[in-house]
Enzyme design. Structure first.
Site, short mmCIF file in Angstrom:
data_model
loop_
_atom_site.label_atom_id
_atom_site.label_comp_id
_atom_site.label_asym_id
_atom_site.label_seq_id
_atom_site.Cartn_x
_atom_site.Cartn_y
_atom_site.Cartn_z
CB ALA B 6 -0.91 -0.02 1.22
CB SER B 8 0.41 6.91 1.48
OG SER B 8 1.73 7.26 1.87
N GLY B 9 2.24 7.51 -1.21
CA GLY B 9 2.93 8.62 -1.84
C GLY B 9 3.92 9.26 -0.87
CB VAL B 11 9.46 9.15 2.93
CG1 VAL B 11 9.03 9.50 4.35
CG2 VAL B 11 10.86 8.54 2.95
CG LEU B 32 -5.18 1.89 -0.53
CD1 LEU B 32 -5.41 1.59 0.94
CD2 LEU B 32 -5.72 0.77 -1.40
CB CYS B 101 -8.04 4.07 7.97
SG CYS B 101 -7.47 3.93 6.27
N GLY B 125 3.89 0.97 5.36
CA GLY B 125 5.02 1.71 5.94
C GLY B 125 4.78 2.06 7.40
CB CYS B 197 -5.90 11.73 5.05
SG CYS B 197 -7.15 10.43 4.98
#
Lengths: 380, 357
Positions: B6, B8-9, B11, B32, B101, B125, B197
């Site tokens: 997964a 997220s964008g 690091v 996602l 989540c 991560g 988020c």
């Protein structure tokens, strides 16, 4: 390891002739607009290419306006013809419900920013535009319509649209057609169709990315989107991309193996039906391009199928647009009567000159497993 | 193993995916898409739902050399996380959406889908560790305690932990950034996301007010005397002292604290600091991350905030609720938060606090 490419409607392999042409031309010095020897040499190659493309599409050389993409050509045509009409008090744009986003979105932009009224013509369950609706719209609004833009063949289903009949109904109203998918795949003649404008793209026919053309009748003067050096009838300024243009012409001169691709497509459809009996071939009963098959696999999600196919070394597509990479239900399939759910269960397989029976055999060997897993993962 | 990473964008998930590949796993990156309309969040590039974040994730996957896809989980996220968040606040509780989540999206919807597609697990991560012991695969705190995320993972069942891979648990955040740099990942210096988020503005109270309204209600003391008014009880937190807007002072001039939020009567109850003190907490809907807690009283630690301290306690399960009694009283504990029980570094399990005494 096999690597099966069945996404020719997205882009095609560069043809050998196009590769040779672009490689050669990239080594030539000269801006085609320059008057000196170098410039004239590039200009000569470019104009040869223009005439070659004109010959392939059945128009005059002077009717070819090179652009950087099919999207740009569509934008120039739709916006230009709208502005031209608006100057005469005509504000209506008529398109179909199944146009590519490169027509849908400029039409919406013109509605939001330029005062256009956009009328979308519906299609039947076979994906063909409803001519009765169009007839009614023209009968009621003819004096208000600035432009009619209906695609020649749909990019998701391959279904051909009755452009000649549309031109007949339109009378004096300018008609544009997006022929990006049709060019070379099916007989296409600008002069015989009688349209005002027609869009082409090189990379759908074995040419390079980043070059397209708008075929625009000689007498038609429309406002430009890009202003500058006045190239391309002052409709599309910018230094001409001679290497890509000569490669476009070289690719367009190749003959397309229509019969061979049609046979492969039909064999593919037979195979899918045999393996997945409840699969639905969208637009199957319509006249359509040889290379595109759009299939609904009930009980699946297309993004799951794409991942599984990709893992099995098969590159296919949903054919529909993405929003931040999220697959939305195809507006084309929705317009044909699909539900959100069934539209989201559909894939496009598109074949081309380099496709083989071995490709199909491989796909058939992995498809049942992919569909089974896809159904198991459809937990929503 | 065949794994879904997964991404997220950010690091952390990028390095986690890279490490999973390096360990010899067959990894596919998945971003996602959790916002129903990602464009809406373009300007607030702080969460994990922007188009830019999905591009960052894609770029990281390309650099690592793994396939990358985007999964649309917006509907599941809205129903399971956003709606729950609102409902909890409306009920006068303080929820943790990250925990929800993990429970409902990352290690449920995503893991279930991955398993159905033939994958063995999900790599994230998160800063946490797992260990294989005689009682199976167990969940543990990360080495970097300041970044430890075991709290928000404490809702995972044994079955979910079995499919969870956390490659970052043995490393500090500082070193993860260095590693990302060394791996040529452009997200190496991307700032951490701190906010919720789906509240990109960071204005939690404002976001809640837009959705739950701002119905005026009384602020009362423990005797029930009205001493002020509020605009939406849900914007208050147990233990809150500032921003009460009270003009009537206490007899001895001591400050007042929020003791209780009563959603039905839309009332905020305030009182003295010592009235905040609790010693026992009761949690409903327990989840065991390893061997089940029994009615036998055990000694361990309980943590009540994502980055809170572990508090010494005894605990037991009475068959319905998890009950923990603290060694020392605690000031200000909101219901709705998760009580997470630790046995040393091991996460024993968690429950949602429904009562404090």
């Amino acid at each position: 390891m096999p690597s099966i490419y069945v996404d020719h409607a997205a882009t095609t392999p560069l043809s050998a002739a196009a590769f040779a042409a672009i490689s050669q031309q990239l080594q030539e010095l000269g801006n085609p607009s320059s008057l000196h020897t170098h410039g004239r040499a590039t200009r000569k190659a470019l104009e040869d290419a223009r005439e070659a493309i004109a010959k392939e599409v059945g128009c005059l050389g002077s009717e070819v306006i090179f652009t950087a993409s099919g999207t740009e050509a569509n934008n120039i045509a739709l916006k230009g013809l709208f502005w031209q009409g608006r100057a005469q008090g005509k504000r209506v744009i008529v398109i179909s419900a199944i146009e590519h986003h490169a027509i849908l979105d400029p039409a919406q932009w013109l509605k939001t920013h330029e005062g256009a009224e956009v009328i979308e013509i519906d299609v039947d369950s076979n994906g063909v535009i409803n001519l009765e609706t169009l007839k009614t719209v023209i009968a009621e609004r003819a004096n208000e319509i600035a432009v009619i833009s209906i695609m020649h063949a749909n990019n998701e289903t391959g279904v051909l649209q009755p452009i000649s009949e549309i031109v007949g109904l339109a009378g004096d109203i300018p008609v544009h057609t997006d022929a990006v998918q049709s060019f070379k795949k099916t007989p296409l003649s600008f002069s015989q169709l009688g349209v005002y404008a027609l869009t082409l793209s090189a990379h759908k026919v074995g040419g390079p990315l980043g070059i397209g053309a708008l075929i625009l009748r000689r007498a038609v003067e429309i406002p430009a989107l890009l202003h500058g050096g006045g190239q391309e009838r002052e409709i599309r300024s910018g230094t001409l991309n001679a290497p890509s243009i000569v490669a476009f012409a070289a690719a367009a001169a190749d003959s397309y193996p229509q019969a061979q691709v049609t046979t492969l497509r039909d064999s593919f459809i037979d195979g899918v039906k045999a393996l997945i009996p409840d699969a639905i071939i969208n637009g199957e009963s319509s006249y359509r391009l040889p290379g595109i098959v759009n299939v609904t696999f009930p009980g699946t999600q297309s993004d799951t199928l794409l991942l599984l196919l990709d893992s099995a070394h098969v590159s296919a597509s949903t054919g529909s647009a993405c929003s931040a990479g999220v697959h939305e239900a195809s507006h084309v399939l929705l317009a044909m009567g699909h539900t959100e759910t069934t539209a989201q269960s559909s894939l496009r397989f598109s074949f081309g000159a380099t496709s083989t029976q071995a490709d199909l055999d491989f796909i058939m060997s992995v498809l049942p497993g992919v569909i089974t897993r896809g159904r198991a993962a459809n937990i929503k | 193993m065949k794994l879904i990473a997964a991404m997220s964008g950010g690091v952390d998930s990028a390095v986690a995916a890279a490490r999973a590949v390096e360990s010899g796993h067959d990894v596919i990156g998945v971003h996602l898409a959790l916002a129903a309309n990602p464009q809406k969040y373009r300007s607030g590039a702080r969460g994990c739902c922007t188009i830019e974040d999905s591009h960052d994730a894609r770029r990281a996957a390309d650099v690592i050399g793994i396939p990358f896809y985007i999964w649309d989980m917006a509907e599941e996220f809205h129903d399971g996380v956003v709606e729950d968040f609102l409902a909890e606040y409306a009920a006068g509780r303080t929820p943790n959406p990250c925990l929800r989540c993990n429970e409902k999206i990352k290690f449920a919807a995503v893991l279930d889908r991955a398993r159905a597609m033939g994958f063995d697990g999900v790599v994230t991560g998160h800063y946490a560790r797992t260990q294989i012991s005689e009682s199976g695969k167990t969940l543990h705190r990360a080495v970097d305690h300041s970044k430890d995320q075991s709290y928000v993972l404490s809702v995972l069942t044994i079955e979910q932990i079995a499919g969870a891979i956390f490659p970052l648990g043995d490393t500090t955040k500082v070193d993860i950034r260095k590693e990302a740099e060394a791996r040529g990942l452009a997200v190496a210096q991307k700032p951490d996301s701190h906010d919720i988020c789906f509240v990109p503005s960071g204005d939690n109270a404002g976001w809640l007010r837009d959705r739950l309204g701002s119905e005026v209600g009384p602020i009362v003391d423990q005797a029930g005397n009205k001493i002020g008014e509020h605009k939406g009880a849900y914007t208050y937190t147990i233990g809150q002292r500032k921003g009460l807007g009270l003009t009537i002072p206490t007899p001895d001039g001591s400050p007042r604290f929020v003791l209780k939020i009563e959603p039905v009567s839309n009332t905020v109850v305030v009182g003295a600091r010592e009235d905040l003190a609790i010693i026992t907490m009761v949690g409903e809907r327990p989840v065991w991350c390893g061997p089940a807690v029994t009615s036998e009283v055990q000694t361990g630690f309980v943590q009540i905030r994502a980055h809170g301290s572990p508090l010494p306690c005894t605990y037991y399960f009475d068959g319905t609720v998890l009950i923990a009694t603290l060694a020392e009283p605690l000031l200000g504990l909101a219901t709705g938060q998760a009580m997470v029980i630790y046995d040393g570094d091991r996460v024993v399990g968690s429950a949602t606090i429904c009562e404090t005494k």
